[in-house]
Motif scaffolding. Sequence first.
Motif, PDB file in Angstrom:
ATOM      1  N   LEU A  56      -7.973 -12.446 -81.305  1.00 44.61           N
ATOM      2  CA  LEU A  56      -7.479 -13.833 -81.998  1.00 44.61           C
ATOM      3  C   LEU A  56      -8.373 -13.994 -83.290  1.00 44.61           C
ATOM      4  CD1 LEU A  56      -7.056 -16.395 -78.811  1.00 44.61           C
ATOM      5  CD2 LEU A  56      -5.427 -15.520 -80.533  1.00 44.61           C
ATOM      6  N   VAL A  59      -6.581 -12.251 -85.922  1.00 48.88           N
ATOM      7  CA  VAL A  59      -5.241 -13.028 -86.193  1.00 48.88           C
ATOM      8  C   VAL A  59      -5.739 -13.951 -87.219  1.00 48.88           C
ATOM      9  CG1 VAL A  59      -3.537 -14.749 -85.328  1.00 48.88           C
ATOM     10  CG2 VAL A  59      -3.901 -12.782 -84.160  1.00 48.88           C
ATOM     11  N   ARG A  60      -6.812 -14.731 -86.928  1.00 49.60           N
ATOM     12  CA  ARG A  60      -7.388 -15.817 -87.651  1.00 49.60           C
ATOM     13  C   ARG A  60      -7.557 -15.345 -89.171  1.00 49.60           C
ATOM     14  NH1 ARG A  60     -11.233 -18.971 -89.954  1.00 49.60           N
ATOM     15  NH2 ARG A  60     -11.264 -21.103 -89.497  1.00 49.60           N
ATOM     16  N   ILE A  75      -5.063 -21.294 -84.607  1.00 46.63           N
ATOM     17  CA  ILE A  75      -5.794 -20.208 -84.064  1.00 46.63           C
ATOM     18  C   ILE A  75      -7.333 -20.639 -83.507  1.00 46.63           C
ATOM     19  CG2 ILE A  75      -6.608 -17.900 -84.233  1.00 46.63           C
ATOM     20  CD1 ILE A  75      -3.688 -18.476 -84.486  1.00 46.63           C
ATOM     21  N   SER A 168      -0.042 -17.009 -82.961  1.00 50.43           N
ATOM     22  CA  SER A 168      -0.404 -15.831 -83.146  1.00 50.43           C
ATOM     23  C   SER A 168       0.506 -14.605 -83.137  1.00 50.43           C
ATOM     24  CB  SER A 168      -1.519 -15.379 -82.129  1.00 50.43           C
ATOM     25  OG  SER A 168      -1.009 -15.225 -80.801  1.00 50.43           O
TER      26      SER A 168
END
Length: 200
Positions: A56, A59-60, A75, A168
């Motif tokens: 994650l 993804v951020r 996120i 995400s």
Amino acid sequence: MKILKGIRISPGVAIGPAYYVETGKVPIPHTYIDQSEVEAELEKFNRATQRATEELNQVRDMVMKHLDEEHARLIDAQIMTLADVDLVQKMTDMVRQEHRNVIWAYDAAMEWYETALLNTANKFQQERLIDLQDIKRRMFLHLSEQGQFSLPQIPEKTIYVSERISPSELIQLHNQKILGIITRIGGMDSHSGILARAFG
């Protein structure tokens, strides 16, 4: 020819073949463990949480690269849920006191968490249910040691069709050159809807 009508949340028109993605379910084994296995099960949970958090955070970083801090906070909410004190405590109690295996305990704790959100009148909290589904799939994959959470490689110039899409997942799709997205669940003010408009 069957025509399906929905709510348009982004401007413009996209025409192309549909590419349907069905989210598979990870089997949840309901087995009891010995007292001697408790700490190893909880350590498995810690490793899974660490891997999911790392994913994650990647993804951020993509959100920050393409958008801004405000969108990245969507996120952050998922990352915070991974470490939610009440959720982790409920799961830990099931492992220690009821001797459930960790993936069964986590599934039960998440069901409790989801029910609590469904019972609130707060629309923002209810929107988080899609985020929870994303977190569950990530954690189930890591707890069952099936590998990294990832989406299939979508053919270019197609329209992604699925039951739902999490923030995400949408961010990961951003680099796959798809024409559009159709989901059954979600709306104008959903987290994924906000990101979809931001990404154009």
